[in-house]
Design a protein around this motif. Structure first.
Motif, PDB file in Angstrom:
ATOM      1  N   CYS A   1       3.869  -9.167  -5.145  1.00  0.00           N
ATOM      2  CA  CYS A   1       3.141  -7.917  -4.938  1.00  0.00           C
ATOM      3  C   CYS A   1       3.111  -7.155  -6.254  1.00  0.00           C
ATOM      4  CB  CYS A   1       3.841  -7.080  -3.859  1.00  0.00           C
ATOM      5  SG  CYS A   1       3.194  -5.407  -3.696  1.00  0.00           S
ATOM      6  N   THR A   2       1.920  -6.813  -6.697  1.00  0.00           N
ATOM      7  CA  THR A   2       1.732  -5.951  -7.870  1.00  0.00           C
ATOM      8  C   THR A   2       0.594  -5.002  -7.498  1.00  0.00           C
ATOM      9  OG1 THR A   2       0.245  -7.652  -8.717  1.00  0.00           O
ATOM     10  CG2 THR A   2       2.435  -7.609  -9.678  1.00  0.00           C
ATOM     11  N   ARG A   3       0.342  -4.009  -8.356  1.00  0.00           N
ATOM     12  CA  ARG A   3      -0.722  -3.061  -8.024  1.00  0.00           C
ATOM     13  C   ARG A   3      -2.073  -3.789  -7.937  1.00  0.00           C
ATOM     14  NH1 ARG A   3       0.453   0.941 -12.072  1.00  0.00           N
ATOM     15  NH2 ARG A   3       2.586   0.954 -11.328  1.00  0.00           N
ATOM     16  N   THR A   4      -2.352  -4.653  -8.921  1.00  0.00           N
ATOM     17  CA  THR A   4      -3.587  -5.450  -8.865  1.00  0.00           C
ATOM     18  C   THR A   4      -3.217  -6.925  -9.000  1.00  0.00           C
ATOM     19  OG1 THR A   4      -3.804  -4.977 -11.220  1.00  0.00           O
ATOM     20  CG2 THR A   4      -5.244  -3.750  -9.758  1.00  0.00           C
ATOM     21  N   PRO A   5      -3.968  -7.829  -8.343  1.00  0.00           N
ATOM     22  CA  PRO A   5      -3.611  -9.246  -8.408  1.00  0.00           C
ATOM     23  C   PRO A   5      -3.648  -9.773  -9.847  1.00  0.00           C
ATOM     24  CG  PRO A   5      -5.440  -8.857  -6.874  1.00  0.00           C
ATOM     25  CD  PRO A   5      -5.154  -7.561  -7.552  1.00  0.00           C
ATOM     26  N   VAL A   6      -2.810 -10.767 -10.104  1.00  0.00           N
ATOM     27  CA  VAL A   6      -2.743 -11.400 -11.424  1.00  0.00           C
ATOM     28  C   VAL A   6      -3.577 -12.672 -11.318  1.00  0.00           C
ATOM     29  CG1 VAL A   6      -1.119 -12.514 -13.007  1.00  0.00           C
ATOM     30  CG2 VAL A   6      -0.440 -10.433 -11.796  1.00  0.00           C
ATOM     31  N   SER A   7      -4.406 -12.948 -12.345  1.00  0.00           N
ATOM     32  CA  SER A   7      -5.361 -14.052 -12.179  1.00  0.00           C
ATOM     33  C   SER A   7      -4.785 -15.426 -12.541  1.00  0.00           C
ATOM     34  CB  SER A   7      -6.603 -13.787 -13.034  1.00  0.00           C
ATOM     35  OG  SER A   7      -6.207 -13.648 -14.376  1.00  0.00           O
TER      36      SER A   7
ATOM     37  N   TYR B   1      -0.810 -13.539  -3.177  1.00  0.00           N
ATOM     38  CA  TYR B   1      -0.752 -12.105  -3.493  1.00  0.00           C
ATOM     39  C   TYR B   1      -0.705 -11.277  -2.221  1.00  0.00           C
ATOM     40  CZ  TYR B   1      -2.277  -7.466  -5.007  1.00  0.00           C
ATOM     41  OH  TYR B   1      -2.365  -6.127  -5.229  1.00  0.00           O
TER      42      TYR B   1
ATOM     43  N   PRO C   1      -0.940  -7.150  -1.157  1.00  0.00           N
ATOM     44  CA  PRO C   1      -1.225  -5.841  -1.762  1.00  0.00           C
ATOM     45  C   PRO C   1      -0.160  -4.786  -1.486  1.00  0.00           C
ATOM     46  CG  PRO C   1      -2.691  -6.258   0.097  1.00  0.00           C
ATOM     47  CD  PRO C   1      -1.900  -7.504  -0.102  1.00  0.00           C
ATOM     48  N   THR C   2       0.668  -4.970  -0.436  1.00  0.00           N
ATOM     49  CA  THR C   2       1.708  -3.964  -0.180  1.00  0.00           C
ATOM     50  C   THR C   2       3.069  -4.656  -0.117  1.00  0.00           C
ATOM     51  OG1 THR C   2       1.706  -4.145   2.235  1.00  0.00           O
ATOM     52  CG2 THR C   2       0.094  -2.627   1.257  1.00  0.00           C
TER      53      THR C   2
END
Ligand code: 8YV
Length: 312
Positions: free
Chosen positions: A172-178, A184, A186-187
């Motif tokens: 979980c991170t603020r925006t997904p890592v590519s 992933y 979101p929360t």
């Protein structure tokens, strides 16, 4: 004239000697010396060396009108007011990368110790209890669902190690890592619900304070374990203690605490908890590399050269 430096963190002895050869080094004033420090020393201090978990308070910064640089002997900069640094115009540096492997190793070690009940197992053998019967069964560490909160350098290094354990890795991170193959969420609650082991590896900031709260722990559930190698402030410690006592989660492996070095007695009393005294980066090799980076940042600053690892 060598610059005056205030040393608030411990470096290796050889590095403290190196610092003393290049600068005039001052240590924090003891009781009864504070007035003299404020009058005679504080106005001359141009650099501060401090730890990641201790940082520097704004009250001390206010006593240092000549401050040019705060060199953090650690990667975390949550205990240094970066807005104040920008406003006052002094630099801030940290020691990224060199400690990543050690902190990731410790996260995996805490996970293993917790699942395999290694602290209790060690006590069991030492107490001679093996002679009277077998040690109770533990829980598998391999092939589980691992959730990583924060996928910076340390989170990625933890994930890389866990790839060797089979199982599933999610984050979980603020925006997904590519550039990662992990699932992933979101929360943090969704990540916890999808995890057997939730590993906290995010930066501490006002927005991540108590990000692991009672709801997240309930989502992790009665067979889930929590590992925290980041900062105590990310976890609501009261909620964690309640969840552990009530069996709403299975256990916790903790290297960091909300009011460290004070550790709540309730955690000390629990046998489903593994406790460490904030030793993520505490190997001789890594502390050496961190100290070298602190010295390199100070040298560069006072030589008017670009800083190796600037934060501000
Ligand atoms: C150290 C840390 O324990 O890097 C950090 O942010 O918290 C740890 O590596 C600390 O900085 C030592 O002073």
């Amino acid at each position: 004239m060598p610059a005056d430096i205030l040393l608030l963190s411990t470096l290796l002895p050889a590095q403290e000697r190196a610092l003393e050869q290049r600068f005039t080094v001052h240590r924090p004033a003891g009781n009864g010396e504070k007035a003299a420090f404020q009058r005679d020393v504080a106005p001359r201090i141009r650099g501060v060396v401090t730890g990641g978990s201790t940082g520097i308070g704004n009250d001390l910064v206010a006593q240092l009108p000549a401050l040019e640089i705060v060199a953090i002997n650690g990667v975390g900069f949550d205990k240094v007011d970066l807005d104040l640094a920008r406003a006052r115009g002094y630099r801030v540096t940290n020691t990224p990368d060199v400690l990543t492997d050690d902190v990731a190793d410790l996260a995996v070690a805490l996970m293993l110790m917790l699942s395999r009940r290694l602290v209790s197992a060690d006590r069991f053998v030492r107490a001679g209890r093996w002679l009277n019967g077998e040690f109770p069964l533990a829980t598998r560490a391999s092939g589980r669902r691992y959730g990583i909160l924060g996928l910076g350098r340390i989170g990625r290094a933890i994930a890389a190690r866990l790839e060797g354990f089979g199982g599933e890795i999610a984050y979980c991170t603020r925006t997904p890592v590519s550039d990662v193959p992990y699932a992933y969420h979101p929360t943090v609650t969704e990540l916890a619900a999808a995890s057997d082991v939730l590993i906290v590896a995010a930066n501490a900031s006002p927005s991540t304070r108590h990000i692991v709260d009672a709801a997240v722990l309930d989502a992790l559930g009665p067979t889930g374990a929590l590992v925290n190698i980041a900062r105590g402030s990310l976890v609501d410690e009261h909620a964690l203690i309640d969840a552990l006592i009530e069996g709403r989660i299975a256990g916790a492996g903790l290297d960091v605490f909300e009011a460290e070095p004070k550790v709540p007695q309730a955690l000390i009393n629990l046998s489903n908890v593994v406790l460490a005294p904030h030793v993520g980066s505490a190997t001789a090799e890594t502390r050496g590399a961190m100290g070298d980076l602190v010295l390199a940042n100070l040298d560069a600053h006072f030589a008017g050269e670009p800083l190796p690892t600037p934060v501000v």
